[in-house]
Every structure is written in C-alpha cells, then in structure tokens.
Design an enzyme around this catalytic site. Structure first.
Site, PDB file in Angstrom:
ATOM      1  N   ASP A  26      38.335  43.448 -62.882  1.00 38.77           N
ATOM      2  CA  ASP A  26      37.840  42.070 -62.771  1.00 38.77           C
ATOM      3  C   ASP A  26      38.997  41.069 -62.812  1.00 38.77           C
ATOM      4  OD1 ASP A  26      35.907  40.130 -62.479  1.00 38.77           O
ATOM      5  OD2 ASP A  26      35.421  40.027 -64.609  1.00 38.77           O
ATOM      6  N   GLY A  27      38.814  39.938 -62.138  1.00 44.09           N
ATOM      7  CA  GLY A  27      39.789  38.851 -62.215  1.00 44.09           C
ATOM      8  C   GLY A  27      40.550  38.586 -60.930  1.00 44.09           C
ATOM      9  N   ASN A  28      40.143  39.243 -59.838  1.00 46.66           N
ATOM     10  CA  ASN A  28      40.842  39.010 -58.559  1.00 46.66           C
ATOM     11  C   ASN A  28      40.729  37.552 -58.114  1.00 46.66           C
ATOM     12  OD1 ASN A  28      41.228  41.730 -58.528  1.00 46.66           O
ATOM     13  ND2 ASN A  28      39.811  42.167 -56.849  1.00 46.66           N
ATOM     14  N   GLY A  29      39.511  36.998 -58.234  1.00 47.59           N
ATOM     15  CA  GLY A  29      39.268  35.621 -57.780  1.00 47.59           C
ATOM     16  C   GLY A  29      40.107  34.635 -58.580  1.00 47.59           C
ATOM     17  N   ARG A  30      40.131  34.824 -59.899  1.00 48.11           N
ATOM     18  CA  ARG A  30      40.892  33.903 -60.752  1.00 48.11           C
ATOM     19  C   ARG A  30      42.387  34.045 -60.528  1.00 48.11           C
ATOM     20  NH1 ARG A  30      38.206  35.841 -65.894  1.00 48.11           N
ATOM     21  NH2 ARG A  30      37.290  37.308 -64.421  1.00 48.11           N
ATOM     22  N   ARG A  39      40.147  33.346 -52.566  1.00 44.67           N
ATOM     23  CA  ARG A  39      39.748  34.487 -53.404  1.00 44.67           C
ATOM     24  C   ARG A  39      40.084  35.829 -52.762  1.00 44.67           C
ATOM     25  NH1 ARG A  39      36.176  34.049 -57.484  1.00 44.67           N
ATOM     26  NH2 ARG A  39      35.382  36.113 -56.982  1.00 44.67           N
ATOM     27  N   HIS A  43      41.597  39.772 -53.827  1.00 46.76           N
ATOM     28  CA  HIS A  43      41.039  41.111 -53.586  1.00 46.76           C
ATOM     29  C   HIS A  43      42.065  42.012 -52.892  1.00 46.76           C
ATOM     30  CE1 HIS A  43      37.294  39.710 -55.054  1.00 46.76           C
ATOM     31  NE2 HIS A  43      36.960  38.980 -54.006  1.00 46.76           N
ATOM     32  N   SER A  71      29.570  45.995 -57.221  1.00 46.46           N
ATOM     33  CA  SER A  71      28.376  46.290 -58.007  1.00 46.46           C
ATOM     34  C   SER A  71      27.110  45.984 -57.216  1.00 46.46           C
ATOM     35  CB  SER A  71      28.390  45.481 -59.311  1.00 46.46           C
ATOM     36  OG  SER A  71      28.023  44.134 -59.047  1.00 46.46           O
ATOM     37  N   TRP A  75      26.132  41.608 -54.262  1.00 49.38           N
ATOM     38  CA  TRP A  75      25.531  41.073 -53.026  1.00 49.38           C
ATOM     39  C   TRP A  75      25.165  39.607 -53.185  1.00 49.38           C
ATOM     40  CZ3 TRP A  75      25.942  44.263 -48.988  1.00 49.38           C
ATOM     41  CH2 TRP A  75      25.992  45.633 -49.232  1.00 49.38           C
ATOM     42  N   LEU A 137      43.989  64.647 -59.604  1.00 52.52           N
ATOM     43  CA  LEU A 137      43.235  63.544 -60.208  1.00 52.52           C
ATOM     44  C   LEU A 137      41.909  63.484 -59.471  1.00 52.52           C
ATOM     45  CD1 LEU A 137      43.330  60.880 -62.054  1.00 52.52           C
ATOM     46  CD2 LEU A 137      43.858  59.680 -59.943  1.00 52.52           C
ATOM     47  N   GLU A 210      35.380  54.608 -75.727  1.00 57.83           N
ATOM     48  CA  GLU A 210      36.136  53.570 -76.435  1.00 57.83           C
ATOM     49  C   GLU A 210      36.290  52.402 -75.461  1.00 57.83           C
ATOM     50  OE1 GLU A 210      36.875  53.663 -79.575  1.00 57.83           O
ATOM     51  OE2 GLU A 210      36.112  55.698 -79.754  1.00 57.83           O
TER      52      GLU A 210
HETATM   53  C1  IPE Z   1      31.922  43.493 -62.111  1.00 57.72           C
HETATM   54  O1  IPE Z   1      32.632  42.329 -61.860  1.00 57.72           O
HETATM   55  C2  IPE Z   1      31.815  44.329 -60.887  1.00 57.72           C
HETATM   56  C3  IPE Z   1      33.075  44.839 -60.329  1.00 57.72           C
HETATM   57  C4  IPE Z   1      34.254  44.740 -60.850  1.00 57.72           C
HETATM   58  C5  IPE Z   1      32.947  45.512 -59.085  1.00 57.72           C
HETATM   59  P1  IPE Z   1      31.904  40.929 -61.683  1.00 57.72           P
HETATM   60  O2  IPE Z   1      32.962  39.901 -61.685  1.00 57.72           O
HETATM   61  O3  IPE Z   1      30.998  40.957 -60.522  1.00 57.72           O
HETATM   62  O4  IPE Z   1      31.047  40.869 -63.023  1.00 57.72           O
HETATM   63  P2  IPE Z   1      30.151  39.728 -63.663  1.00 57.72           P
HETATM   64  O5  IPE Z   1      29.004  39.481 -62.740  1.00 57.72           O
HETATM   65  O6  IPE Z   1      31.005  38.512 -63.846  1.00 57.72           O
HETATM   66  O7  IPE Z   1      29.714  40.300 -64.968  1.00 57.72           O
HETATM   67  C1  IPE Z   2      36.683  41.628 -59.278  1.00 52.36           C
HETATM   68  O1  IPE Z   2      37.224  40.367 -59.240  1.00 52.36           O
HETATM   69  C2  IPE Z   2      36.407  42.182 -57.910  1.00 52.36           C
HETATM   70  C3  IPE Z   2      34.988  42.368 -57.613  1.00 52.36           C
HETATM   71  C4  IPE Z   2      33.989  42.066 -58.382  1.00 52.36           C
HETATM   72  C5  IPE Z   2      34.678  42.951 -56.334  1.00 52.36           C
HETATM   73  P1  IPE Z   2      36.320  39.085 -59.127  1.00 52.36           P
HETATM   74  O2  IPE Z   2      36.115  38.762 -57.689  1.00 52.36           O
HETATM   75  O3  IPE Z   2      35.077  39.238 -59.909  1.00 52.36           O
HETATM   76  O4  IPE Z   2      37.264  38.008 -59.777  1.00 52.36           O
HETATM   77  P2  IPE Z   2      36.856  36.805 -60.721  1.00 52.36           P
HETATM   78  O5  IPE Z   2      36.057  37.382 -61.857  1.00 52.36           O
HETATM   79  O6  IPE Z   2      36.070  35.850 -59.892  1.00 52.36           O
HETATM   80  O7  IPE Z   2      38.162  36.243 -61.165  1.00 52.36           O
HETATM   81 MG    MG Z   3      34.545  38.727 -61.801  1.00 51.70          MG
END
Ligand code: IPE
Ligand code: IPE
Ligand code: MG
Length: 265
Positions: A26-30, A39, A43, A71, A75, A137, A210
């Site tokens: 998580d955190g690609n967009g930020r 964004r 990714h 996830s 969508w 792996l 964990e």
């Molecule tokens: C969870 O990330 C799904 C994936 C990393 C693929 P999200 O960024 O979509 O999660 P929420 O909706 O903020 O919990």
């Molecule tokens: C995770 O990064 C990638 C996917 C959910 C596909 P996000 O796209 O959720 O990045 P944030 O949470 O907006 O920073």
């Molecule tokens: Mg996210």
C-alpha cells in the site's frame, strides 16, 4: 474446545525466518502525490519494489511470498486507474514470467479471474504451468482477490464436490478448497503505507500471523525494510494459545525452523 478441532493448534515452534510472508503493498498513490506525479507513476514504481522484494526474499530463505496486487474492492476506484492497474498487471506478467522461470521461481495467481479477459486468464494459467516445478520461491500474486470471496468460493466447492459432508465437516475439508491450499498459513503479514488494517486479504489464513505495519510507502519498501520486518518478527513469541513457559521444552516442528540459508539470486 479440544485441541484437535482447531487447525491453528498444529502450527507451532519458532521460525527464525518466516516461511511465508504475505504483503499488502500500500502507498503507491501517496508516493506519487508527494512528488506531484500522477498516481499511476506510483504504481509503476511499485513494480520495481516487487522485483527487489522477490530477490530479497530468496536471499533471506523465505519459501512463500504472497503479494496483494488488486483487491475485490479496488474496482471502486476511478475507472481510468482500474484500467491502468489491470493493464500494468498484464504487461508486467508478459515481461516477467520468463524471468521468474529462469530464476527458479514458481508463480501463482489467486483471486476471482472470472472478471479478466480470456487472453489474460490463458496467459496466467500458462505462466503457472511453465513455473509449476520451480521451488526456489513460491510467489503468489493476489489479483481481484478478497478473503471473503475465498471463503465463499471454498464453501461453494465443498457443497458441489462433497454434498454429503455439509452436515458435518471439519476445517481440513473446507481448507483444501481455499485458493492458497498449496501454501502454509503466512507467518508474517506486512502492510506498508501506514494503514493498520487487513483490507479483506487472507482472512482465514492470517489467523495466527504476526502482523507488521510500517509507514514506509510501497515503492520505498526495499531489502533493508524487509530485513527490519523480519527482525521484528524474530522478536515475537509465537504461543498459539499456550503460555510462555510451555514453549521452552517444546520440540520444534519439522520444517518450522529455518536457519537463514542465504541463497544467491
Ligand atoms: C489494499 O489496498 C489492496 C491492495 C494493496 C491491493 P487499498 O489501498 O485498496 O486498501 P484500503 O481500501 O485503503 O483499505
Ligand atoms: C496500493 O497503493 C496499490 C493498490 C491498491 C493497487 P494505493 O494505490 O492504495 O496507494 P495509496 O494508498 O492511495 O497511497
Ligand atoms: Mg491504498
């Protein structure tokens, strides 16, 4: 409840290196937003982090790596981001499957593939077949995956294949239909990006994992960051319901202790 009724009772022992690591990337967009970039650039950068974490896992001696890529809830994002993510997934597969195979990595995809086009599904299945005998792996990508979907589809399969069991079935009868039935439950769950939630990832399988949460954004998550997560894991006492004193003389289950067998990537 008698011990035999809970599958979690069977997991025991201290594992120096987690056999199975599951990550919510998580955190690609930020990451992109901080740099005033779109964004989607985040990714793209995230794919580079995937490469370096695969390599780091092999070097650490991790056996199973499972990454949450898309996830069942994703969508709901803007259409152009969904399209980009799916296209990035397909393009990355097309570029990487041969390399995964050359590196002795077994590749698998879990999730509801019914929403993917036939060409993509065929490509995924071919990639899985090509790499099926590799064991350096076991690398799983969760795409259009949801923990609840997984439990539901497993129940549906149980009802179809073993209707006689529906009155009285055990965990193992159901567990064999989970999308990840080929893997042990994750020992270590990592979520990058600062959020402290599971977001419908491997709900059943994370029962005794964990949990490790880090503010590091996924594109910045590297071998050193993985090492920190593993070090945190190594500080944990995995009791699986027991008390600390019981663990002192407990034989370590075969396969659970893994001395860091450093491998070359
Ligand atoms: C969870 O990330 C799904 C994936 C990393 C693929 P999200 O960024 O979509 O999660 P929420 O909706 O903020 O919990
Ligand atoms: C995770 O990064 C990638 C996917 C959910 C596909 P996000 O796209 O959720 O990045 P944030 O949470 O907006 O920073
Ligand atoms: Mg996210």
């Amino acid at each position: 409840m008698p011990q035999s009724l809970s599958s979690t009772a069977e997991i025991s022992g201290k594992s120096i290196i987690p056999r199975h690591i599951a990550i919510v990337m998580d955190g690609n967009g930020r990451w992109a937003k901080k740099r005033f970039l779109p964004r989607v650039t985040g990714h793209r950068k995230g794919v580079e982090a995937v490469r370096s974490i695969i390599k780091a896992c092999i070097e650490q001696g991790v056996e199973f790596l499972t990454l949450f890529a898309f996830s069942s809830e994703n969508w709901r994002r803007p259409e152009e981001e969904v399209t980009f993510l799916l296209q990035l997934f397909v393009n990355t597969l097309e570029h990487e499957v041969t390399k995964l195979n050359e590196n002795g990595i077994c590749f698998k995809v879990i999730g509801d593939l019914s929403k993917f086009d036939a060409r993509t599904v065929t490509f995924i299945r071919q990639g899985e077949e090509l790499t099926a005998n590799n064991n350096r792996l076991i690398f799983t990508v969760a795409a259009n995956y949801g923990g609840r979907w997984d439990i539901m589809q497993a129940i549906q399969k149980l009802m179809i294949h073993s209707p006689g069991l529906m009155e009285n079935f055990e965990e193992a009868d159901l567990a064999k239909y989970f999308a990840m039935s080929y893997a042990p439950d994750p020992d270590l769950f990592i979520r990058t990006g600062g959020e402290c939630r599971i977001s419908n990832f491997l709900l059943w399988q994370l029962a005794y994992a964990e949990l490790y949460f880090t503010d590091t954004l996924w594109p910045d998550f590297d071998a050193q960051a993985l090492d920190l997560a593993i070090k945190s894991y190594q500080q944990r006492e995995r009791r699986f319901g027991r008390i600390s004193e019981q663990l002192q003389n407990m034989p370590v289950e075969k396969g659970m202790t893994k001395i860091a067998a450093k491998k070359k990537f």
